[in-house]
Design a protein around this motif. Structure first.
Motif, PDB file in Angstrom:
ATOM      1  N   VAL A   1     -26.511  10.670 -11.014  1.00 40.01           N
ATOM      2  CA  VAL A   1     -27.004  10.059 -12.231  1.00 40.01           C
ATOM      3  C   VAL A   1     -28.132   9.406 -11.856  1.00 40.01           C
ATOM      4  O   VAL A   1     -29.289   9.442 -12.645  1.00 40.01           O
ATOM      5  N   PHE A   2     -28.471   8.509 -10.544  1.00 43.43           N
ATOM      6  CA  PHE A   2     -29.590   7.699 -10.722  1.00 43.43           C
ATOM      7  C   PHE A   2     -30.507   8.023  -9.364  1.00 43.43           C
ATOM      8  O   PHE A   2     -31.612   7.350  -9.302  1.00 43.43           O
ATOM      9  N   LYS A   3     -30.333   9.239  -8.980  1.00 38.11           N
ATOM     10  CA  LYS A   3     -31.240   9.762  -7.869  1.00 38.11           C
ATOM     11  C   LYS A   3     -31.710   8.812  -6.742  1.00 38.11           C
ATOM     12  O   LYS A   3     -31.408   9.084  -5.596  1.00 38.11           O
ATOM     13  N   ASN A   4     -32.475   7.869  -6.860  1.00 38.04           N
ATOM     14  CA  ASN A   4     -32.893   6.942  -5.572  1.00 38.04           C
ATOM     15  C   ASN A   4     -32.886   5.522  -6.089  1.00 38.04           C
ATOM     16  O   ASN A   4     -33.158   5.171  -7.244  1.00 38.04           O
ATOM     17  N   PRO A   5     -32.903   4.580  -5.109  1.00 41.43           N
ATOM     18  CA  PRO A   5     -32.952   3.151  -5.581  1.00 41.43           C
ATOM     19  C   PRO A   5     -34.144   3.006  -6.290  1.00 41.43           C
ATOM     20  O   PRO A   5     -35.332   3.483  -5.987  1.00 41.43           O
ATOM     21  N   PRO A   6     -34.272   2.115  -7.368  1.00 42.77           N
ATOM     22  CA  PRO A   6     -35.528   1.724  -7.716  1.00 42.77           C
ATOM     23  C   PRO A   6     -36.252   0.848  -6.900  1.00 42.77           C
ATOM     24  O   PRO A   6     -35.831   0.318  -5.921  1.00 42.77           O
ATOM     25  N   PRO A   7     -37.749   0.861  -6.855  1.00 37.20           N
ATOM     26  CA  PRO A   7     -38.553  -0.146  -6.143  1.00 37.20           C
ATOM     27  C   PRO A   7     -37.965  -1.379  -6.167  1.00 37.20           C
ATOM     28  O   PRO A   7     -37.512  -2.025  -7.482  1.00 37.20           O
ATOM     29  N   LYS A   8     -37.985  -2.510  -5.179  1.00 34.16           N
ATOM     30  CA  LYS A   8     -37.575  -3.696  -5.185  1.00 34.16           C
ATOM     31  C   LYS A   8     -38.010  -4.445  -6.220  1.00 34.16           C
ATOM     32  O   LYS A   8     -39.457  -4.559  -6.620  1.00 34.16           O
ATOM     33  N   ASP A   9     -37.387  -5.198  -6.938  1.00 33.59           N
ATOM     34  CA  ASP A   9     -37.868  -6.199  -8.337  1.00 33.59           C
ATOM     35  C   ASP A   9     -38.203  -5.327  -9.359  1.00 33.59           C
ATOM     36  O   ASP A   9     -38.746  -5.866 -10.400  1.00 33.59           O
ATOM     37  N   ALA A  10     -38.129  -3.952  -9.618  1.00 37.66           N
ATOM     38  CA  ALA A  10     -38.738  -3.103 -10.741  1.00 37.66           C
ATOM     39  C   ALA A  10     -37.570  -3.291 -11.869  1.00 37.66           C
ATOM     40  O   ALA A  10     -37.697  -3.113 -12.762  1.00 37.66           O
ATOM     41  N   VAL A  11     -36.183  -3.592 -11.258  1.00 37.51           N
ATOM     42  CA  VAL A  11     -35.079  -3.598 -12.183  1.00 37.51           C
ATOM     43  C   VAL A  11     -34.700  -5.192 -11.767  1.00 37.51           C
ATOM     44  O   VAL A  11     -34.295  -5.480 -10.763  1.00 37.51           O
TER      45      VAL A  11
ATOM     46  N   ASN B   1     -27.237  15.967 -24.903  1.00 35.38           N
ATOM     47  CA  ASN B   1     -26.082  16.855 -25.226  1.00 35.38           C
ATOM     48  C   ASN B   1     -25.510  16.950 -23.496  1.00 35.38           C
ATOM     49  O   ASN B   1     -25.089  18.115 -23.295  1.00 35.38           O
ATOM     50  N   GLU B   2     -25.075  15.846 -23.104  1.00 33.12           N
ATOM     51  CA  GLU B   2     -24.585  16.027 -21.839  1.00 33.12           C
ATOM     52  C   GLU B   2     -25.172  16.627 -20.471  1.00 33.12           C
ATOM     53  O   GLU B   2     -24.551  17.370 -19.817  1.00 33.12           O
ATOM     54  N   GLU B   3     -26.740  16.618 -20.752  1.00 29.54           N
ATOM     55  CA  GLU B   3     -27.463  17.460 -19.715  1.00 29.54           C
ATOM     56  C   GLU B   3     -28.647  16.296 -19.295  1.00 29.54           C
ATOM     57  O   GLU B   3     -29.191  15.775 -20.339  1.00 29.54           O
ATOM     58  N   PHE B   4     -28.708  16.218 -18.158  1.00 26.06           N
ATOM     59  CA  PHE B   4     -29.987  15.181 -17.494  1.00 26.06           C
ATOM     60  C   PHE B   4     -31.151  15.881 -17.819  1.00 26.06           C
ATOM     61  O   PHE B   4     -31.292  17.145 -17.694  1.00 26.06           O
ATOM     62  N   ILE B   5     -32.105  15.018 -18.369  1.00 20.84           N
ATOM     63  CA  ILE B   5     -33.487  15.699 -18.653  1.00 20.84           C
ATOM     64  C   ILE B   5     -34.183  15.155 -17.532  1.00 20.84           C
ATOM     65  O   ILE B   5     -34.555  13.888 -17.245  1.00 20.84           O
ATOM     66  N   LYS B   6     -35.077  15.957 -16.944  1.00 15.84           N
ATOM     67  CA  LYS B   6     -35.824  15.425 -15.673  1.00 15.84           C
ATOM     68  C   LYS B   6     -37.151  14.471 -16.275  1.00 15.84           C
ATOM     69  O   LYS B   6     -37.499  15.169 -17.438  1.00 15.84           O
ATOM     70  N   ARG B   7     -37.355  13.615 -15.411  1.00 17.55           N
ATOM     71  CA  ARG B   7     -38.436  12.572 -15.784  1.00 17.55           C
ATOM     72  C   ARG B   7     -39.782  13.712 -16.329  1.00 17.55           C
ATOM     73  O   ARG B   7     -40.478  13.110 -17.274  1.00 17.55           O
ATOM     74  N   GLU B   8     -40.137  14.483 -15.486  1.00 19.86           N
ATOM     75  CA  GLU B   8     -41.352  15.415 -15.874  1.00 19.86           C
ATOM     76  C   GLU B   8     -41.248  15.947 -17.347  1.00 19.86           C
ATOM     77  O   GLU B   8     -42.226  16.624 -17.776  1.00 19.86           O
ATOM     78  N   ASP B   9     -40.130  16.130 -17.668  1.00 15.95           N
ATOM     79  CA  ASP B   9     -39.958  16.893 -19.102  1.00 15.95           C
ATOM     80  C   ASP B   9     -39.953  15.901 -20.038  1.00 15.95           C
ATOM     81  O   ASP B   9     -39.786  16.525 -21.388  1.00 15.95           O
TER      82      ASP B   9
END
Lengths: 280, 69
Positions: free
Chosen positions: A174-184, B38-46
């Motif tokens: 869902v979240f891929k990678n930690p956000p940079p420090k202090d970004a969130v 619709n329950e599908e992740f959208i890539k940031r570049e899209d």
């Protein structure tokens, strides 16, 4: 082993539930749950799991009780100021229920100890306050094939999701990678209403109880959110596990736990030998 | 057109993109939000190119850190 009379009375409100019963209570007593962080989320979770008779509860936290903790960390009292949180937590848990074993770890969780500590437990609760730890917990649980419940709280909001190996997306999907420090913003910077820790920490305890007893359905494949100002729960159906996920995907690039430097501005700097080259 | 955002029905302009919706909804820390349609992740570049359709179900998923200290 049959229940003692005291156990029958102590757990009578569980035993009467058709979803728990004698069988479920025995599973709770045989269960081992680790709580990472004896803070806002960990406090109510630890108290309810102790009261529920989860037989072995581990609790890890390197901090001492501070006055600013007491607005929400209800396992600690004013008399505990300055005491290691794990010690204060253990005293409260055993005062609630001397029938259980509490293992304390007065240390920071990092890539060197996470696998050894997690290995002995059936279910992990993430009650941490920072993203490096949240990703570390996720990755360790994926690598060890352990289920865990992630949660976060801030201001009047909270959220949680449960990962069970092979049954849905992990936190990194869902979240891929930690956000940079202090970004969130963190709770320290943005504040948090004390009761939110109770609400979400208790939801985590409920997930652990459901996992151990098999009652109901877990929040696997869902992110459940709560908006305290509106009084609204929202259950977000998540996409399935991401085949490209760096840790739980089909060609993982994270093969052992990684420490993301919280103090460093650029968290990429800590992507050392723990991470294989991305060859996808 | 009508879409659902975070469980709530919204009337938005036809063909609105994910990026435009993020701006319109005043999403906090937009650089770090995860978006599903619709329950599908959208890539940031899209985000810029992805146009939404009638009755799409959009969710914004946020980093939430707090818990211990």
């Amino acid at each position: 082993m049959p229940f003692t009379n005291e156990q029958l009375e102590r757990y009578s409100r569980h035993i009467i539930l058709k979803e728990i019963g004698v069988k479920g209570q025995k599973k709770l007593l045989a269960g081992k749950v680790l709580i990472v962080g004896a803070g806002g989320l960990g406090a109510p979770a630890a108290m309810y799991l102790a009261a529920a008779g989860v037989g072995t509860i581990g609790i890890i936290d390197a901090d001492e009780v501070d006055l600013s903790n007491l607005q929400r960390q209800v396992i600690h009292t004013t008399n505990d100021l300055g005491k290691p949180k794990v010690e204060s937590a253990k005293e409260t848990m055993l005062a609630i229920n001397p029938d259980i074993t509490v293992n304390t770890y007065h240390e920071f969780l990092d890539s060197t100890n996470v696998l050894d500590i997690f290995r002995d437990y059936d279910f992990i609760l993430d009650g941490t306050d920072n993203f490096p730890a949240k990703f570390l917990i996720n990755d360790a649980c994926v690598l060890l094939k352990k289920p865990f419940c992630h949660a976060g709280i801030i201001r009047f909001k909270g959220q949680l999701m449960t990962y069970v190996p092979g049954e849905g997306p992990c936190y990194r999907c869902v979240f891929k990678n930690p956000p940079p420090k202090d970004a969130v913003p963190t709770c320290k910077q943005a504040g948090v209403i004390g009761a939110m820790a109770g609400i979400i920490g208790c939801m985590q305890a409920l997930e652990a109880v459901k996992y151990l007893t098999g009652a109901g359905e877990l929040l696997t494949g869902y992110l459940q959110t709560f908006d305290g100002l509106k009084g609204e729960w929202h259950k977000i159906k998540l996409p399935p596990a991401d085949p490209d996920c760096a840790v739980c995907g089909t060609h993982p690039t994270i093969l052992k736990p990684v420490d993301y430097e919280q103090a460093a501005c650029d968290w990429h700097a800590s992507r050392d030998e723990g991470v294989a080259e991305d060859n996808s | 057109m009508n879409i659902t955002v975070g469980g709530e029905k919204k009337d938005v302009k036809d063909g609105i993109t994910v990026s435009e919706l993020i701006a319109q909804e005043k999403v906090e820390t937009p650089e770090y939000v995860t978006v599903s349609v619709n329950e599908e992740f959208i890539k940031r570049e899209d985000f810029d190119a992805r146009k939404l359709k009638e009755s799409d179900n959009v969710e914004f998923l946020y980093f939430m850190g707090g818990g211990a200290r």
